[in-house]
Design an enzyme around this catalytic site. Structure first.
Site, PDB file in Angstrom:
ATOM      1  N   ALA A   1       0.818  -1.215   0.000  1.00 10.18           N
ATOM      2  CA  ALA A   1       0.000   0.000   0.000  1.00 10.18           C
ATOM      3  C   ALA A   1       0.852   1.265   0.000  1.00 10.18           C
ATOM      4  O   ALA A   1       0.484   2.265  -0.610  1.00 10.18           O
ATOM      5  CB  ALA A   1      -0.944  -0.003   1.199  1.00 10.18           C
ATOM      6  N   TYR A   2       1.991   1.221   0.663  1.00 11.76           N
ATOM      7  CA  TYR A   2       2.879   2.383   0.710  1.00 11.76           C
ATOM      8  C   TYR A   2       3.357   2.777  -0.681  1.00 11.76           C
ATOM      9  O   TYR A   2       3.629   3.950  -0.946  1.00 11.76           O
ATOM     10  CB  TYR A   2       4.075   2.066   1.617  1.00 11.76           C
ATOM     11  CG  TYR A   2       5.016   3.222   1.803  1.00 11.76           C
ATOM     12  CD1 TYR A   2       4.737   4.216   2.736  1.00 11.76           C
ATOM     13  CD2 TYR A   2       6.186   3.321   1.054  1.00 11.76           C
ATOM     14  CE1 TYR A   2       5.604   5.278   2.919  1.00 11.76           C
ATOM     15  CE2 TYR A   2       7.054   4.377   1.234  1.00 11.76           C
ATOM     16  CZ  TYR A   2       6.764   5.354   2.163  1.00 11.76           C
ATOM     17  OH  TYR A   2       7.622   6.408   2.346  1.00 11.76           O
ATOM     18  N   ASP A   3       3.443   1.818  -1.585  1.00 11.34           N
ATOM     19  CA  ASP A   3       3.939   2.043  -2.942  1.00 11.34           C
ATOM     20  C   ASP A   3       2.855   2.474  -3.917  1.00 11.34           C
ATOM     21  O   ASP A   3       3.141   2.794  -5.071  1.00 11.34           O
ATOM     22  CB  ASP A   3       4.599   0.753  -3.454  1.00 11.34           C
ATOM     23  CG  ASP A   3       5.601   0.219  -2.455  1.00 11.34           C
ATOM     24  OD1 ASP A   3       6.594   0.925  -2.191  1.00 11.34           O
ATOM     25  OD2 ASP A   3       5.371  -0.880  -1.917  1.00 11.34           O
TER      26      ASP A   3
ATOM     27  N   VAL B   1      -2.123  -4.767   7.815  1.00  9.61           N
ATOM     28  CA  VAL B   1      -2.485  -5.457   9.053  1.00  9.61           C
ATOM     29  C   VAL B   1      -1.544  -5.053  10.182  1.00  9.61           C
ATOM     30  O   VAL B   1      -0.426  -4.580   9.962  1.00  9.61           O
ATOM     31  CB  VAL B   1      -2.503  -6.991   8.866  1.00  9.61           C
ATOM     32  CG1 VAL B   1      -3.538  -7.394   7.821  1.00  9.61           C
ATOM     33  CG2 VAL B   1      -1.140  -7.512   8.488  1.00  9.61           C
TER      34      VAL B   1
ATOM     35  N   THR C   1       4.623  -3.384  16.002  1.00 11.96           N
ATOM     36  CA  THR C   1       4.935  -1.970  16.210  1.00 11.96           C
ATOM     37  C   THR C   1       3.810  -1.126  15.613  1.00 11.96           C
ATOM     38  O   THR C   1       2.811  -1.647  15.137  1.00 11.96           O
ATOM     39  CB  THR C   1       6.270  -1.599  15.519  1.00 11.96           C
ATOM     40  OG1 THR C   1       6.086  -1.698  14.105  1.00 11.96           O
ATOM     41  CG2 THR C   1       7.402  -2.515  15.966  1.00 11.96           C
TER      42      THR C   1
ATOM     43  N   HIS D   1       4.032   0.370  12.901  1.00 12.27           N
ATOM     44  CA  HIS D   1       4.364   0.437  11.477  1.00 12.27           C
ATOM     45  C   HIS D   1       3.114   0.505  10.600  1.00 12.27           C
ATOM     46  O   HIS D   1       3.068   1.253   9.622  1.00 12.27           O
ATOM     47  CB  HIS D   1       5.215  -0.779  11.107  1.00 12.27           C
ATOM     48  CG  HIS D   1       5.751  -0.759   9.722  1.00 12.27           C
ATOM     49  ND1 HIS D   1       6.735   0.116   9.319  1.00 12.27           N
ATOM     50  CD2 HIS D   1       5.449  -1.508   8.634  1.00 12.27           C
ATOM     51  CE1 HIS D   1       7.022  -0.095   8.050  1.00 12.27           C
ATOM     52  NE2 HIS D   1       6.258  -1.070   7.608  1.00 12.27           N
TER      53      HIS D   1
END
Length: 138
Positions: free
Chosen positions: A43-45, A69, A73, A75
């Site tokens: 998703a970050y990409d 998910v 941490t 993250h």
């Protein structure tokens, strides 16, 4: 007919592939066409791929599907926030609807699998925006 681009995160593929299939089915229901589909690692990409699609003259809106998910941490929250913020920026910068069919953050894999219809929801939202937004003033 509305022409869509579809960005599909490969991370958590057991969730994102059914989400992508739900997006494809929803497009067919709405008589929309998915002209281009770009797989991305996660998703970050997605923002870069969404931007590339939003630049195309043959794409009316971009649908993004992914699943973030919970881990050990924070993250997942960092990734979710960054992706949402940058996808919003793409939509506004390109004056093209970019819809957020991303499950999470803050959920387990099982909870994400229960939300695969977010792919369909994001597709319906994209088509609705294309149909309902007025043309920008000249």
């Amino acid at each position: 007919m509305v022409t869509l681009g579809l960005v599909v995160a490969r991370f958590n593929g057991s969730v994102t592939e059914p989400m992508a299939e739900a997006a494809r089915s929803a497009a067919a229901e709405r008589d929309a066409t998915i002209e281009h589909e770009i797989p991305v690692p996660g998703a970050y990409d997605a923002p870069l791929a969404a931007d590339r699609l939003a630049r195309r003259d043959d794409v009316d809106a971009v649908v993004v599907v992914g699943a973030i998910v919970t881990g050990d941490t924070d993250h997942d929250r960092v990734i979710g926030s960054a992706a949402a913020e940058q996808l919003t920026a793409v939509s506004l910068d390109r004056d093209t609807p970019v819809t957020f069919g991303v499950s999470g953050p803050g959920m387990s894999g099982a909870e994400a699998r229960e939300r695969v219809e977010k792919g369909a929801d994001a597709t319906h939202a994209a088509v609705d925006l294309v149909e309902d937004l007025p043309d920008p003033e000249p």
